[in-house]
Design a protein around this motif. Structure first.
Motif, PDB file in Angstrom:
ATOM      1  N   LYS A  73     -28.617  37.957  35.579  1.00  0.00           N
ATOM      2  CA  LYS A  73     -29.533  36.820  35.658  1.00  0.00           C
ATOM      3  C   LYS A  73     -30.777  37.040  34.805  1.00  0.00           C
ATOM      4  O   LYS A  73     -31.280  36.118  34.177  1.00  0.00           O
ATOM      5  N   PHE A  74     -31.284  38.280  34.778  1.00  0.00           N
ATOM      6  CA  PHE A  74     -32.507  38.576  34.039  1.00  0.00           C
ATOM      7  C   PHE A  74     -32.254  39.699  33.045  1.00  0.00           C
ATOM      8  O   PHE A  74     -32.395  40.877  33.374  1.00  0.00           O
ATOM      9  N   SER A  75     -31.874  39.312  31.840  1.00  0.00           N
ATOM     10  CA  SER A  75     -31.604  40.286  30.780  1.00  0.00           C
ATOM     11  C   SER A  75     -32.920  40.820  30.228  1.00  0.00           C
ATOM     12  O   SER A  75     -34.005  40.348  30.600  1.00  0.00           O
ATOM     13  N   ILE A  76     -32.829  41.746  29.309  1.00  0.00           N
ATOM     14  CA  ILE A  76     -34.016  42.348  28.707  1.00  0.00           C
ATOM     15  C   ILE A  76     -34.933  41.306  28.062  1.00  0.00           C
ATOM     16  O   ILE A  76     -36.144  41.458  28.020  1.00  0.00           O
ATOM     17  N   ASP A  77     -34.359  40.211  27.594  1.00  0.00           N
ATOM     18  CA  ASP A  77     -35.129  39.152  26.941  1.00  0.00           C
ATOM     19  C   ASP A  77     -35.600  38.078  27.915  1.00  0.00           C
ATOM     20  O   ASP A  77     -36.150  37.065  27.492  1.00  0.00           O
ATOM     21  N   ASN A  78     -35.367  38.253  29.183  1.00  0.00           N
ATOM     22  CA  ASN A  78     -35.676  37.232  30.178  1.00  0.00           C
ATOM     23  C   ASN A  78     -36.417  37.866  31.351  1.00  0.00           C
ATOM     24  O   ASN A  78     -35.861  38.035  32.430  1.00  0.00           O
ATOM     25  N   GLN A  79     -37.702  38.213  31.141  1.00  0.00           N
ATOM     26  CA  GLN A  79     -38.489  38.866  32.189  1.00  0.00           C
ATOM     27  C   GLN A  79     -38.746  37.894  33.341  1.00  0.00           C
ATOM     28  O   GLN A  79     -39.247  36.800  33.131  1.00  0.00           O
ATOM     29  N   PRO A  80     -38.420  38.309  34.559  1.00  0.00           N
ATOM     30  CA  PRO A  80     -38.682  37.437  35.710  1.00  0.00           C
ATOM     31  C   PRO A  80     -40.168  37.445  36.083  1.00  0.00           C
ATOM     32  O   PRO A  80     -40.894  38.395  35.787  1.00  0.00           O
ATOM     33  N   THR A  81     -40.582  36.395  36.742  1.00  0.00           N
ATOM     34  CA  THR A  81     -41.919  36.344  37.316  1.00  0.00           C
ATOM     35  C   THR A  81     -41.832  36.874  38.743  1.00  0.00           C
ATOM     36  O   THR A  81     -40.732  37.012  39.297  1.00  0.00           O
ATOM     37  N   LEU A  82     -42.962  37.118  39.345  1.00  0.00           N
ATOM     38  CA  LEU A  82     -42.969  37.548  40.738  1.00  0.00           C
ATOM     39  C   LEU A  82     -42.361  36.458  41.621  1.00  0.00           C
ATOM     40  O   LEU A  82     -41.635  36.761  42.568  1.00  0.00           O
ATOM     41  N   GLU A  83     -42.618  35.209  41.300  1.00  0.00           N
ATOM     42  CA  GLU A  83     -42.041  34.106  42.076  1.00  0.00           C
ATOM     43  C   GLU A  83     -40.518  34.088  41.969  1.00  0.00           C
ATOM     44  O   GLU A  83     -39.825  33.820  42.949  1.00  0.00           O
ATOM     45  N   GLN A  84     -39.983  34.359  40.781  1.00  0.00           N
ATOM     46  CA  GLN A  84     -38.529  34.427  40.615  1.00  0.00           C
ATOM     47  C   GLN A  84     -37.946  35.600  41.399  1.00  0.00           C
ATOM     48  O   GLN A  84     -36.856  35.510  41.949  1.00  0.00           O
ATOM     49  N   MET A  85     -38.685  36.706  41.438  1.00  0.00           N
ATOM     50  CA  MET A  85     -38.245  37.857  42.226  1.00  0.00           C
ATOM     51  C   MET A  85     -38.187  37.478  43.707  1.00  0.00           C
ATOM     52  O   MET A  85     -37.235  37.817  44.402  1.00  0.00           O
ATOM     53  N   LYS A  86     -39.211  36.778  44.177  1.00  0.00           N
ATOM     54  CA  LYS A  86     -39.237  36.345  45.579  1.00  0.00           C
ATOM     55  C   LYS A  86     -38.058  35.430  45.880  1.00  0.00           C
ATOM     56  O   LYS A  86     -37.425  35.555  46.931  1.00  0.00           O
ATOM     57  N   LYS A  87     -37.774  34.529  44.963  1.00  0.00           N
ATOM     58  CA  LYS A  87     -36.656  33.604  45.175  1.00  0.00           C
ATOM     59  C   LYS A  87     -35.333  34.364  45.210  1.00  0.00           C
ATOM     60  O   LYS A  87     -34.487  34.130  46.068  1.00  0.00           O
ATOM     61  N   PHE A  88     -35.146  35.284  44.267  1.00  0.00           N
ATOM     62  CA  PHE A  88     -33.911  36.063  44.204  1.00  0.00           C
ATOM     63  C   PHE A  88     -33.734  36.919  45.453  1.00  0.00           C
ATOM     64  O   PHE A  88     -32.640  37.068  45.976  1.00  0.00           O
ATOM     65  N   GLY A  89     -34.842  37.457  45.955  1.00  0.00           N
ATOM     66  CA  GLY A  89     -34.790  38.331  47.125  1.00  0.00           C
ATOM     67  C   GLY A  89     -35.103  37.628  48.435  1.00  0.00           C
ATOM     68  O   GLY A  89     -35.463  38.274  49.416  1.00  0.00           O
ATOM     69  N   ALA A  90     -34.941  36.318  48.455  1.00  0.00           N
ATOM     70  CA  ALA A  90     -35.335  35.523  49.631  1.00  0.00           C
ATOM     71  C   ALA A  90     -34.662  35.945  50.924  1.00  0.00           C
ATOM     72  O   ALA A  90     -35.270  35.868  51.991  1.00  0.00           O
ATOM     73  N   ASP A  91     -33.434  36.374  50.879  1.00  0.00           N
ATOM     74  CA  ASP A  91     -32.700  36.740  52.099  1.00  0.00           C
ATOM     75  C   ASP A  91     -32.711  38.241  52.353  1.00  0.00           C
ATOM     76  O   ASP A  91     -31.821  38.771  53.016  1.00  0.00           O
ATOM     77  N   THR A  92     -33.725  38.918  51.818  1.00  0.00           N
ATOM     78  CA  THR A  92     -33.824  40.374  51.968  1.00  0.00           C
ATOM     79  C   THR A  92     -35.195  40.721  52.557  1.00  0.00           C
ATOM     80  O   THR A  92     -35.964  39.839  52.927  1.00  0.00           O
ATOM     81  N   TYR A  93     -35.506  41.984  52.577  1.00  0.00           N
ATOM     82  CA  TYR A  93     -36.811  42.460  53.043  1.00  0.00           C
ATOM     83  C   TYR A  93     -37.865  42.426  51.928  1.00  0.00           C
ATOM     84  O   TYR A  93     -38.967  42.938  52.106  1.00  0.00           O
ATOM     85  N   PHE A  94     -37.559  41.833  50.798  1.00  0.00           N
ATOM     86  CA  PHE A  94     -38.463  41.886  49.647  1.00  0.00           C
ATOM     87  C   PHE A  94     -39.848  41.329  49.965  1.00  0.00           C
ATOM     88  O   PHE A  94     -40.855  42.010  49.754  1.00  0.00           O
ATOM     89  N   GLU A  95     -39.927  40.104  50.441  1.00  0.00           N
ATOM     90  CA  GLU A  95     -41.248  39.515  50.706  1.00  0.00           C
ATOM     91  C   GLU A  95     -41.988  40.267  51.803  1.00  0.00           C
ATOM     92  O   GLU A  95     -43.200  40.435  51.731  1.00  0.00           O
ATOM     93  N   ARG A  96     -41.277  40.709  52.796  1.00  0.00           N
ATOM     94  CA  ARG A  96     -41.918  41.479  53.860  1.00  0.00           C
ATOM     95  C   ARG A  96     -42.494  42.783  53.308  1.00  0.00           C
ATOM     96  O   ARG A  96     -43.600  43.196  53.667  1.00  0.00           O
ATOM     97  N   LEU A  97     -41.750  43.414  52.416  1.00  0.00           N
ATOM     98  CA  LEU A  97     -42.216  44.637  51.772  1.00  0.00           C
ATOM     99  C   LEU A  97     -43.440  44.347  50.902  1.00  0.00           C
ATOM    100  O   LEU A  97     -44.432  45.080  50.942  1.00  0.00           O
ATOM    101  N   LEU A  98     -43.397  43.259  50.148  1.00  0.00           N
ATOM    102  CA  LEU A  98     -44.549  42.857  49.328  1.00  0.00           C
ATOM    103  C   LEU A  98     -45.775  42.605  50.195  1.00  0.00           C
ATOM    104  O   LEU A  98     -46.882  43.035  49.857  1.00  0.00           O
ATOM    105  N   ASP A  99     -45.577  41.872  51.278  1.00  0.00           N
ATOM    106  CA  ASP A  99     -46.696  41.572  52.182  1.00  0.00           C
ATOM    107  C   ASP A  99     -47.290  42.858  52.752  1.00  0.00           C
ATOM    108  O   ASP A  99     -48.510  43.024  52.797  1.00  0.00           O
ATOM    109  N   TYR A 100     -46.424  43.766  53.179  1.00  0.00           N
ATOM    110  CA  TYR A 100     -46.897  45.033  53.725  1.00  0.00           C
ATOM    111  C   TYR A 100     -47.709  45.807  52.680  1.00  0.00           C
ATOM    112  O   TYR A 100     -48.829  46.271  52.958  1.00  0.00           O
ATOM    113  N   LEU A 101     -47.163  45.950  51.485  1.00  0.00           N
ATOM    114  CA  LEU A 101     -47.858  46.693  50.433  1.00  0.00           C
ATOM    115  C   LEU A 101     -49.196  46.051  50.098  1.00  0.00           C
ATOM    116  O   LEU A 101     -50.208  46.737  49.955  1.00  0.00           O
TER     117      LEU A 101
END
Length: 147
Positions: free
Chosen positions: A8-36
């Motif tokens: 989805k995100f090749s070397i020429d397609n840097q994701p934004t933090l918002e795209q990371m949140k969307k991709f990781g929506a069903d994981t602990y990603f946002e919770r980990l971000l909030d904690y940090l």
């Protein structure tokens, strides 16, 4: 997550933090971000690794106190975080390890410190793993604050 992160995100397609949140929506990603963010107020850095396999592609580093205290990698259906804990905390770790997840116990018991630390790679896929990460990050940050 419906697709492979590296596809989805090749070397020429840097994701934004918002795209990371969307991709990781069903994981602990946002919770980990909030904690940090709440606990350590790090500067987040989106970086690319050309390494092959599970550590290649875009990832998110949390930086503060003059160093990186954790790197978050995306996998299909989950996220994982790498935290390097100084071997100065070996005794404290050895006392806490029996209370931690099998994944963390195995890393500690089957590896020796490399470049002055234990390299923990924790799949953030359960409450236990999330608690393990909180503990490991706290140890890492203690070392960075002493520099």
């Amino acid at each position: 997550m419906d697709t492979n992160w590296q596809e989805k995100f090749s070397i020429d397609n840097q994701p934004t933090l918002e795209q990371m949140k969307k991709f990781g929506a069903d994981t602990y990603f946002e919770r980990l971000l909030d904690y940090l963010s709440e606990e350590y107020q790090p500067k987040f850095s989106i970086e690319y690794s050309k390494e092959k396999g599970k550590f290649g592609g875009w990832h998110l580093k949390a930086k503060r106190y003059g160093g990186n205290f954790g790197t978050i990698y995306f996998r299909e259906g989950s996220v994982r975080m790498m935290v390097v804990v100084s071997d100065l905390f070996e005794e404290e770790l050895s006392e806490s390890i029996p209370l931690m997840s099998e994944q963390v116990q195995k890393t500690f018991n089957e590896s020796k410190p490399v470049m002055g630390g234990y390299w923990f790679i924790v799949d953030a896929n359960s409450e236990q793993a999330f608690e393990d990460l909180q503990y490991l990050i706290a140890l890492r940050v203690r070392k960075l604050r002493k520099k």
